[in-house]
Design a protein around this motif. Structure first.
Motif, PDB file in Angstrom:
ATOM      1  N   TRP A 189      -5.972  -8.720   8.796  1.00 52.54           N
ATOM      2  CA  TRP A 189      -6.395  -9.899   8.013  1.00 52.54           C
ATOM      3  C   TRP A 189      -7.794 -10.304   8.445  1.00 52.54           C
ATOM      4  CZ3 TRP A 189      -6.825 -15.173   9.925  1.00 52.54           C
ATOM      5  CH2 TRP A 189      -7.170 -16.094   8.914  1.00 52.54           C
ATOM      6  N   ARG A 230      -8.358   3.406   3.677  1.00 51.79           N
ATOM      7  CA  ARG A 230      -8.118   1.961   3.782  1.00 51.79           C
ATOM      8  C   ARG A 230      -8.262   1.328   2.415  1.00 51.79           C
ATOM      9  NH1 ARG A 230     -11.577  -0.224   8.106  1.00 51.79           N
ATOM     10  NH2 ARG A 230     -11.426  -2.273   7.129  1.00 51.79           N
ATOM     11  N   ILE A 252       6.808  -7.111   7.407  1.00 53.94           N
ATOM     12  CA  ILE A 252       6.272  -5.811   6.976  1.00 53.94           C
ATOM     13  C   ILE A 252       7.454  -4.862   6.770  1.00 53.94           C
ATOM     14  CG2 ILE A 252       4.848  -3.843   7.587  1.00 53.94           C
ATOM     15  CD1 ILE A 252       3.085  -5.700   9.222  1.00 53.94           C
ATOM     16  N   TRP A 299      -1.944  -3.321   8.976  1.00 52.96           N
ATOM     17  CA  TRP A 299      -2.471  -4.413   8.154  1.00 52.96           C
ATOM     18  C   TRP A 299      -3.425  -5.260   9.013  1.00 52.96           C
ATOM     19  CZ3 TRP A 299      -1.851  -5.135   2.999  1.00 52.96           C
ATOM     20  CH2 TRP A 299      -0.857  -4.386   2.364  1.00 52.96           C
ATOM     21  N   LEU A 329       3.565  -5.965   2.791  1.00 54.49           N
ATOM     22  CA  LEU A 329       3.345  -7.170   3.589  1.00 54.49           C
ATOM     23  C   LEU A 329       3.827  -8.359   2.767  1.00 54.49           C
ATOM     24  CD1 LEU A 329       2.150  -8.684   6.028  1.00 54.49           C
ATOM     25  CD2 LEU A 329      -0.051  -8.668   4.830  1.00 54.49           C
ATOM     26  N   SER A 389       4.011   0.618   2.573  1.00 56.79           N
ATOM     27  CA  SER A 389       4.101  -0.529   3.469  1.00 56.79           C
ATOM     28  C   SER A 389       3.867  -1.788   2.648  1.00 56.79           C
ATOM     29  CB  SER A 389       3.072  -0.427   4.601  1.00 56.79           C
ATOM     30  OG  SER A 389       3.121  -1.572   5.421  1.00 56.79           O
ATOM     31  N   TYR A 411      -7.006  -8.820   3.026  1.00 55.41           N
ATOM     32  CA  TYR A 411      -5.958  -8.088   3.723  1.00 55.41           C
ATOM     33  C   TYR A 411      -6.239  -6.595   3.571  1.00 55.41           C
ATOM     34  CZ  TYR A 411      -3.403 -12.458   4.207  1.00 55.41           C
ATOM     35  OH  TYR A 411      -3.042 -13.724   4.533  1.00 55.41           O
ATOM     36  N   CYS A 454      -5.210  -2.675   4.449  1.00 55.85           N
ATOM     37  CA  CYS A 454      -4.214  -1.720   4.935  1.00 55.85           C
ATOM     38  C   CYS A 454      -4.932  -0.408   5.260  1.00 55.85           C
ATOM     39  CB  CYS A 454      -3.099  -1.487   3.918  1.00 55.85           C
ATOM     40  SG  CYS A 454      -3.634  -0.761   2.368  1.00 55.85           S
ATOM     41  N   CYS A 500       0.863  -1.184   0.000  1.00 51.20           N
ATOM     42  CA  CYS A 500       0.000   0.000   0.000  1.00 51.20           C
ATOM     43  C   CYS A 500       0.899   1.233   0.000  1.00 51.20           C
ATOM     44  CB  CYS A 500      -0.894   0.028   1.235  1.00 51.20           C
ATOM     45  SG  CYS A 500      -2.408  -0.935   1.073  1.00 51.20           S
TER      46      CYS A 500
END
Length: 507
Positions: free
Chosen positions: A339, A395, A357, A337, A370, A368, A383, A385, A324
């Protein structure tokens, strides 16, 4: 004694009878009416009087060499004197300083001479101002001279004033000029000269002074301007002064990309942030520039990169990377992050053994990533962010689908097909190489030959019995050795026969 001399001359030139009747004019005529100066527009009556002559003289008024006649002259006689009036109905300024002469002459030029009296006519009139150069241009720092020419009688006193100011600047009766030794932009304007001599109206003239100076950008312009991301129709105006009037433009610093003034953005984005220069230019002067930093602040926004997707698919055991990229000012403290599995249960992720991360920060952005190095089926899900600052939050949801390993039958089939393809390709290459003569040609295609220096021994019987002589390069070498010694190689069973079912071995 003077009269005796005059009479004595008359007695010599005249008969006794004439001498008793003629008297020469004893004095020059008297002029009256010029004692006090006159004013323009008035009527002037001048008198010329002569007495003591016999006969009375003829009086004539002259303007230089031109004699006045007609209605301008009026003659009067009385006992022993004569008077002639000169009438000027209306005086003008051109009558000033005229030389007027009255001449008295008698009818005997042989014995008399004319008597004259003259005087300068004084006519007073109001000042008349003329301006030879109505507009004067000077560069700032250089001198400037303003001039008013004044015509008046009597002489006038001259004063200068700059329009819009109450106090006079200076008086210079002698030269009728105003001199500014070191001009500034504040000296520009309209200057008025006034001439007064007591006769109305007052003489007035104006001179315009134009001062050229380089461009100057308003020093009060802010060095930093803060604007919120997403604002519509934002503009920034640059004020600049100069003469001639400068052209004002904007450019991004260290570039040659220009925009007109005011600088306008229809929609403010984070990439607008930077240093901009207001540039003012005018002919004959160097450029003037001033920097302004536009600081864009606002809530985070997600930046999508080319090729990025919100849905990912992977196979068990693969490495998966999700990222992201957020632009914001101020930057968020972190990008979180989360989940969410298919049942809706959520869990905040952190760097650990199963995932990592990676954070990368820039001036206005943060990325960022993952990373899951070895995914399993249970890693499937959504997922999310998230990032936030004082202005708001943002988001993004990324869907990850994990599939199992490939079935064994598919793997076996694929391996078999690959092996068959490899063998077929090798066979084709061998056949092609043989046809081209790249391999085996020197031994197979040529007949077996024995050197001529050595006679060929007889072929053993078992060779003819087998009927085989082309079993390969190694077999041919074995036969050459056997022919050379005439000793067959023992069989594998210990007998003396050749086992055609096995390949001969080297000794």
């Amino acid at each position: 004694m003077e009269d005796e001399g005059i009479y004595r001359c008359a007695i010599i030139d005249l008969t006794p009878k004439e001498a008793e009747l003629t008297v020469i004019v004893p004095h020059a005529p008297q002029l009256r009416g010029l004692e006090v100066p006159s004013k323009v527009g008035q009527q002037l009556v001048l008198r010329c009087v002569s007495s003591g002559g016999n006969p009375l003289p003829e009086l004539t008024w002259y303007n230089g060499t031109r004699a006045f006649t007609g209605q301008q002259v009026r003659r009067q006689e009385s006992q022993g004197q004569v008077e002639v009036e000169l009438i000027i109905p209306q005086l003008t300024k051109w009558d000033n300083d005229v030389n007027l002469t009255c001449r008295a002459s008698q009818p005997f030029p042989e014995i008399t001479s004319a008597q004259e009296s003259w005087s300068v006519l004084r006519v007073h009139y109001a000042p008349a101002v003329s301006v030879p150069i109505p507009s004067v241009t000077a560069v700032e720092g250089e001198p400037a001279t303003l001039t008013c020419l004044v015509d008046s009688s009597p002489s006038a006193s001259i004063s200068w004033v700059k329009l819009g100011h109450q106090m006079p600047l200076m008086q210079d009766v002698r030269t009728q000029t105003l001199r500014i030794t070191n001009t500034t932009r504040h000296d520009a304007g309209i200057y008025q000269c006034s001439a007064e001599n007591g006769i109305l109206p007052i003489g007035v003239g104006t001179v315009t002074l134009e001062v050229l100076y380089p461009p100057l950008i308003d020093p009060s312009m802010e060095k930093k301007v803060t604007v919120q991301q997403g604002n519509d129709d934002f503009s920034l105006k640059c004020l600049a002064d100069g003469n001639p009037e400068p052209r004002v433009r904007w450019r991004r610093k260290d570039t040659n990309l220009y925009w007109e003034n005011p600088l306008r953005f229809h929609r403010v984005r984070y990439d607008v942030e930077g240093t901009y220069q207001c540039v003012a230019s005018s002919d004959g002067f160097p450029l003037e520039a001033r920097d302004t930093f536009i600081d864009v602040v606002g809530k985070p926004i997600l930046q999508r990169k080319t090729g990025s997707s919100t849905t990912l698919s992977a196979v068990v055991g693969e490495a998966v990377r999700m990222s992201c990229t957020v632009a914001a000012d101020p930057l968020p403290s972190k990008i979180s992050w989360i989940w969410r599995d298919d049942d809706g249960a959520e869990k905040e992720l952190s760097a650990g053994v199963s995932s990592n991360i990676v954070i990368n920060e820039e001036s206005q952005g943060m990325t960022s990533a993952l990373i899951i190095p070895d995914v399993t089926v249970k890693d499937s899900g959504n997922y999310i962010c998230t990032a936030s600052n004082v202005f708001g939050s943002v988001r993004r949801n990324i869907r990850l689908d994990i599939t199992g390993s490939l079935p064994k039958m598919i793997i076996i089939t694929s391996v078999s097909a690959g092996a068959i393809l490899l063998v077929t390709t090798a066979a084709v290459l061998v056949i092609y190489a043989k046809r081209r003569g790249w391999i085996c040609k020197s031994h197979i295609d040529e007949p077996f030959r024995v050197p001529a220096s050595r006679p060929m021994p007889p072929v053993p019987k078992y060779v003819y019995q087998t009927g085989t002589i082309d079993s390969g390069v190694e077999d041919l070498q074995e036969l050459q050795e056997m022919y050379g010694t005439l000793k067959p190689r023992p069989s594998a069973t210990g007998g003396h026969g050749l086992d055609i079912g096995r390949t001969p071995q080297r000794r």
